[in-house]
Motif scaffolding. Structure first.
Motif, PDB file in Angstrom:
ATOM      1  N   GLN A 137      26.164  39.737  48.777  1.00 18.57           N
ATOM      2  CA  GLN A 137      25.699  38.501  48.137  1.00 18.57           C
ATOM      3  C   GLN A 137      25.912  38.564  46.629  1.00 18.57           C
ATOM      4  O   GLN A 137      26.352  37.600  46.015  1.00 18.57           O
ATOM      5  N   ALA A 138      25.610  39.704  46.020  1.00 19.24           N
ATOM      6  CA  ALA A 138      25.792  39.858  44.581  1.00 19.24           C
ATOM      7  C   ALA A 138      27.267  39.812  44.192  1.00 19.24           C
ATOM      8  O   ALA A 138      27.612  39.382  43.097  1.00 19.24           O
ATOM      9  N   ALA A 139      28.145  40.240  45.107  1.00 20.22           N
ATOM     10  CA  ALA A 139      29.577  40.229  44.828  1.00 20.22           C
ATOM     11  C   ALA A 139      30.183  38.836  44.953  1.00 20.22           C
ATOM     12  O   ALA A 139      31.325  38.631  44.577  1.00 20.22           O
ATOM     13  N   ARG A 198      27.649  51.293  45.080  1.00 22.90           N
ATOM     14  CA  ARG A 198      28.288  50.758  43.867  1.00 22.90           C
ATOM     15  C   ARG A 198      29.740  50.376  44.138  1.00 22.90           C
ATOM     16  O   ARG A 198      30.202  49.317  43.747  1.00 22.90           O
ATOM     17  N   GLN A 199      30.473  51.261  44.820  1.00 23.89           N
ATOM     18  CA  GLN A 199      31.870  50.965  45.152  1.00 23.89           C
ATOM     19  C   GLN A 199      31.969  49.763  46.083  1.00 23.89           C
ATOM     20  O   GLN A 199      32.908  48.970  45.973  1.00 23.89           O
ATOM     21  N   LEU A 200      31.015  49.626  46.987  1.00 25.85           N
ATOM     22  CA  LEU A 200      31.007  48.478  47.899  1.00 25.85           C
ATOM     23  C   LEU A 200      30.932  47.184  47.088  1.00 25.85           C
ATOM     24  O   LEU A 200      31.717  46.264  47.311  1.00 25.85           O
ATOM     25  N   PHE A 201      30.024  47.128  46.132  1.00 27.71           N
ATOM     26  CA  PHE A 201      29.884  45.941  45.296  1.00 27.71           C
ATOM     27  C   PHE A 201      31.170  45.674  44.512  1.00 27.71           C
ATOM     28  O   PHE A 201      31.665  44.544  44.481  1.00 27.71           O
ATOM     29  N   GLU A 202      31.722  46.683  43.871  1.00 28.29           N
ATOM     30  CA  GLU A 202      32.919  46.496  43.035  1.00 28.29           C
ATOM     31  C   GLU A 202      34.116  46.034  43.858  1.00 28.29           C
ATOM     32  O   GLU A 202      34.827  45.104  43.458  1.00 28.29           O
ATOM     33  N   ARG A 203      34.345  46.654  45.010  1.00 25.70           N
ATOM     34  CA  ARG A 203      35.513  46.268  45.826  1.00 25.70           C
ATOM     35  C   ARG A 203      35.329  44.900  46.463  1.00 25.70           C
ATOM     36  O   ARG A 203      36.293  44.144  46.589  1.00 25.70           O
ATOM     37  N   LEU A 204      34.113  44.581  46.868  1.00 22.70           N
ATOM     38  CA  LEU A 204      33.868  43.238  47.400  1.00 22.70           C
ATOM     39  C   LEU A 204      34.043  42.184  46.324  1.00 22.70           C
ATOM     40  O   LEU A 204      34.599  41.116  46.576  1.00 22.70           O
ATOM     41  N   LEU A 215      39.115  45.933  54.207  1.00 24.80           N
ATOM     42  CA  LEU A 215      39.598  44.723  53.550  1.00 24.80           C
ATOM     43  C   LEU A 215      40.701  44.035  54.336  1.00 24.80           C
ATOM     44  O   LEU A 215      41.267  43.043  53.888  1.00 24.80           O
ATOM     45  N   GLY A 216      41.037  44.576  55.499  1.00 25.33           N
ATOM     46  CA  GLY A 216      42.018  43.949  56.371  1.00 25.33           C
ATOM     47  C   GLY A 216      43.436  44.433  56.169  1.00 25.33           C
ATOM     48  O   GLY A 216      44.315  44.125  56.958  1.00 25.33           O
ATOM     49  N   ASP A 217      43.674  45.211  55.124  1.00 27.56           N
ATOM     50  CA  ASP A 217      45.038  45.662  54.859  1.00 27.56           C
ATOM     51  C   ASP A 217      45.275  47.113  55.276  1.00 27.56           C
ATOM     52  O   ASP A 217      46.407  47.542  55.373  1.00 27.56           O
ATOM     53  N   ALA A 218      44.236  47.867  55.511  1.00 23.77           N
ATOM     54  CA  ALA A 218      44.388  49.270  55.903  1.00 23.77           C
ATOM     55  C   ALA A 218      43.170  49.662  56.742  1.00 23.77           C
ATOM     56  O   ALA A 218      42.313  48.835  57.047  1.00 23.77           O
ATOM     57  N   SER A 219      43.110  50.937  57.077  1.00 24.34           N
ATOM     58  CA  SER A 219      41.954  51.400  57.847  1.00 24.34           C
ATOM     59  C   SER A 219      40.716  51.423  56.945  1.00 24.34           C
ATOM     60  O   SER A 219      40.829  51.538  55.731  1.00 24.34           O
ATOM     61  N   ALA A 274      37.696  41.634  45.851  1.00 22.54           N
ATOM     62  CA  ALA A 274      38.314  40.992  47.017  1.00 22.54           C
ATOM     63  C   ALA A 274      37.922  39.516  47.118  1.00 22.54           C
ATOM     64  O   ALA A 274      38.709  38.692  47.572  1.00 22.54           O
ATOM     65  N   LEU A 275      36.702  39.185  46.686  1.00 24.73           N
ATOM     66  CA  LEU A 275      36.221  37.810  46.803  1.00 24.73           C
ATOM     67  C   LEU A 275      36.519  36.964  45.571  1.00 24.73           C
ATOM     68  O   LEU A 275      36.309  35.751  45.591  1.00 24.73           O
ATOM     69  N   ALA A 276      37.007  37.583  44.504  1.00 22.10           N
ATOM     70  CA  ALA A 276      37.242  36.856  43.251  1.00 22.10           C
ATOM     71  C   ALA A 276      38.334  35.806  43.395  1.00 22.10           C
ATOM     72  O   ALA A 276      38.226  34.715  42.867  1.00 22.10           O
ATOM     73  N   GLY A 277      39.383  36.113  44.123  1.00 19.52           N
ATOM     74  CA  GLY A 277      40.518  35.201  44.208  1.00 19.52           C
ATOM     75  C   GLY A 277      40.387  34.122  45.262  1.00 19.52           C
ATOM     76  O   GLY A 277      41.038  33.090  45.170  1.00 19.52           O
ATOM     77  N   ALA A 278      39.580  34.322  46.273  1.00 13.71           N
ATOM     78  CA  ALA A 278      39.518  33.361  47.373  1.00 13.71           C
ATOM     79  C   ALA A 278      38.075  33.092  47.779  1.00 13.71           C
ATOM     80  O   ALA A 278      37.291  34.011  47.967  1.00 13.71           O
ATOM     81  N   ALA A 279      37.764  31.815  47.916  1.00 13.99           N
ATOM     82  CA  ALA A 279      36.406  31.438  48.301  1.00 13.99           C
ATOM     83  C   ALA A 279      36.246  31.349  49.816  1.00 13.99           C
ATOM     84  O   ALA A 279      35.141  31.269  50.312  1.00 13.99           O
TER      85      ALA A 279
END
Length: 146
Positions: free
Chosen positions: A127-129, A88-94, A77-81, A97-102
């Motif tokens: 894409q789903a995220a 499932r975790q990939l979808f949730e974290r994406l 996500l750019g903030d850590a390694s 991360a994408l909710a606040g910025a387009a």
């Protein structure tokens, strides 16, 4: 003369009646026109051009999905390694991360030995995220020395 008329009457027709064939063709055309849009499935992608130039650096680093040669997924996500995640975790974290910025870019970096299906699964999750597009990270080809 009567004999000649009889012979002419009994001659077989040399023309083919094509009207039934046109009807069948039209029915098949309608069937194909209706079913063709339903067959199309895929992932929306913005593929890089052949002579692609490097992306200009922005204030916010892109989100990078890494897939190693074993098919394991890591999310950066750019903030850590990069940290390992499952689908499932990939979808949730994406999604978070994408909710606040387009304007966040999502990039996919995969080993060349990874199966195509694994890459498509990661793209579908992005894409789903809510990712508007997914960029593919590549290395420029090595120039041969004479």
């Amino acid at each position: 003369m009567k004999r000649k008329d009889r012979r002419n009457r009994r001659r077989p027709m040399a023309e083919i009646n094509v009207v039934p064939y046109i009807d069948v063709m039209m029915v098949l055309l309608v069937i194909f026109m209706v079913t063709a849009p339903l067959i199309n499935q895929g992932v929306k992608l913005d593929l890089p051009q052949a002579q692609a130039k490097p992306q200009p650096s922005e204030e916010r680093p892109p989100v990078v999905i890494h897939i190693d040669q074993f098919g394991d997924i890591y999310l950066d996500l750019g903030d850590a390694s990069p940290e390992p995640v499952d689908q499932r975790q990939l979808f949730e974290r994406l999604e978070s991360a994408l909710a606040g910025a387009a304007d966040v870019q999502v990039m996919l970096r995969a080993d060349e030995s990874v199966s195509y299906g694994r890459i498509v699964d990661a793209m579908v999750a992005a894409q789903a995220a809510g990712a508007p597009s997914v960029g593919l990270v590549t290395q420029p080809p090595l120039e041969e020395t004479p």
